[in-house]
Design an enzyme around this catalytic site. Structure first.
Site, short mmCIF file in Angstrom:
data_model
loop_
_atom_site.label_atom_id
_atom_site.label_comp_id
_atom_site.label_asym_id
_atom_site.label_seq_id
_atom_site.Cartn_x
_atom_site.Cartn_y
_atom_site.Cartn_z
N LYS A 104 0.80 -1.24 0.00
CA LYS A 104 0.00 0.00 0.00
C LYS A 104 0.83 1.28 0.00
O LYS A 104 0.40 2.28 -0.55
CB LYS A 104 -0.96 0.00 1.20
CG LYS A 104 -2.07 -1.01 1.06
CD LYS A 104 -3.07 -0.90 2.19
CE LYS A 104 -4.07 -2.03 2.08
NZ LYS A 104 -5.19 -1.89 2.99
N ASP A 110 -9.70 2.94 2.15
CA ASP A 110 -9.69 2.26 3.46
C ASP A 110 -10.31 3.12 4.55
O ASP A 110 -10.99 2.62 5.44
CB ASP A 110 -8.25 1.91 3.86
CG ASP A 110 -7.80 0.56 3.30
OD1 ASP A 110 -8.68 -0.24 2.92
OD2 ASP A 110 -6.58 0.32 3.25
#
Ligand SMILES: NC(=O)c1ccc[n+]([C@@H]2O[C@H](COP(=O)([O-])OP(=O)(O)OC[C@H]3O[C@@H](n4cnc5c(N)ncnc54)[C@H](OP(=O)(O)O)[C@@H]3O)[C@@H](O)[C@H]2O)c1
Length: 269
Positions: free
Chosen positions: A71, A107
């Protein structure tokens, strides 16, 4: 689902990736709407990430979800990054708009939306255990809604950086008893994925007055931490709720359609 030469491809990349429930969730959505998309898992090792991201453009892959451990590193290989992802310092989504790769973070919505569906986060005392990528997304989410943020982490340096970026009080794991004072406790450590993992925090610090949100999910949905919280009669949110809420947003970004939420939820534990 009929796959042809015209089918648009989406994928999740990670190492490991075979535990991910994203393909099941997204494919259920495509099938429910009858749209010509397919979503697969692609196992990409750290040393191959740059080539894998370039491959999204070359192969015309429409959209990609990004999971551990890519990420943060993936930020470097996209053409542009949205402002929120920049602040969080990580992307979990790449959208390929005719060869331009846009890095996005959904997220944080995966943390904000399930919480806000239960209560208003404003002025609530939130304790986050962990200071990695998921903790940063969770911090952004709760601060964006006006919570008072408290970070508990094993490594103080990492927690300090997070506190600096988002505004938070920082505690070591020796001070974990402070968690008792929190309205909302979020586990953002990686503990809980494996059967033999320790609990992120002993259940003596959990009570029925709290909301316990475990960002980690297992194949059958619930972690040991969630089971302990249920025994204490706390209100619980599992990592499946985060998976869904961040996934709804990705679905919209990849397909341009509103996500069929019930169909996507139905196939998850
Ligand atoms: N449900 C979803 O959709 C979703 C989405 C994103 C992430 N997640 C979950 O969130 C978890 C964390 O992801 P991440 O990207 O933030 O990982 P990460 O960047 O590697 O951070 C892991 C965090 O866990 C802490 N930690 C690890 N082992 C520990 C131990 N034995 N004792 C105490 N603390 C420990 C680390 O502390 P140090 O700083 O001291 O190393 C760090 O703060 C993942 O496992 C994933 O399952 C779920």
């Amino acid at each position: 689902m009929k796959i042809s030469a015209k089918t648009k491809i989406c994928a999740i990349i990670g190492d490991p990736v075979d535990h991910s429930l994203s393909p099941i969730m997204h494919n259920a959505g495509y099938e429910s709407l009858g749209i010509d998309f397919v979503f697969v898992g692609l196992h990409v090792k750290k040393e191959s990430l740059r080539e894998a991201v370039a491959g999204i453009r070359t192969l015309g892959i429409r959209g990609v979800s990004i999971t551990i451990p890519h990420k943060q590193e993936a930020l470097k290989y996209v053409d542009s990054i949205d402002k929120t992802a920049e602040k969080i310092g990580a992307i979990n989504t790449i959208v390929n708009n005719d060869g331009e790769l846009i890095g996005i973070n959904t997220d944080w919505m995966g943390v904000r939306d399930p919480l806000e569906n239960l209560i208003s986060i404003r002025n609530k005392r939130v304790g986050i255990i962990g200071a990695g990528g998921a903790a940063r997304a969770a911090s952004y989410a709760v601060k964006s809604k006006g919570a008072v943020l408290n970070i508990f982490n094993r490594t103080l340096d990492r927690a300090g950086k997070l506190a600096n970026d988002f505004g938070a009080n920082v505690f070591t794991l020796d001070e974990i008893a402070k968690l008792k004072e929190m309205d909302i406790v979020i586990n953002a450590t990686s503990l809980g994925l494996h059967e033999d993992d320790d609990l992120p925090v002993s259940n003596e610090y959990i009570s029925s007055n709290q909301i316990i949100f475990d960002l980690v999910y297992t194949k059958n949905g619930k972690t040991k931490f969630i089971e302990e919280a249920e025994k204490k009669k706390a209100i619980v949110l599992t990592g499946i709720e985060m998976l869904l809420a961040q996934g709804y947003e990705q679905f919209k970004l990849f397909t341009g359609h509103n996500p069929p939420k019930d169909a996507m939820r139905k196939v998850l534990p």
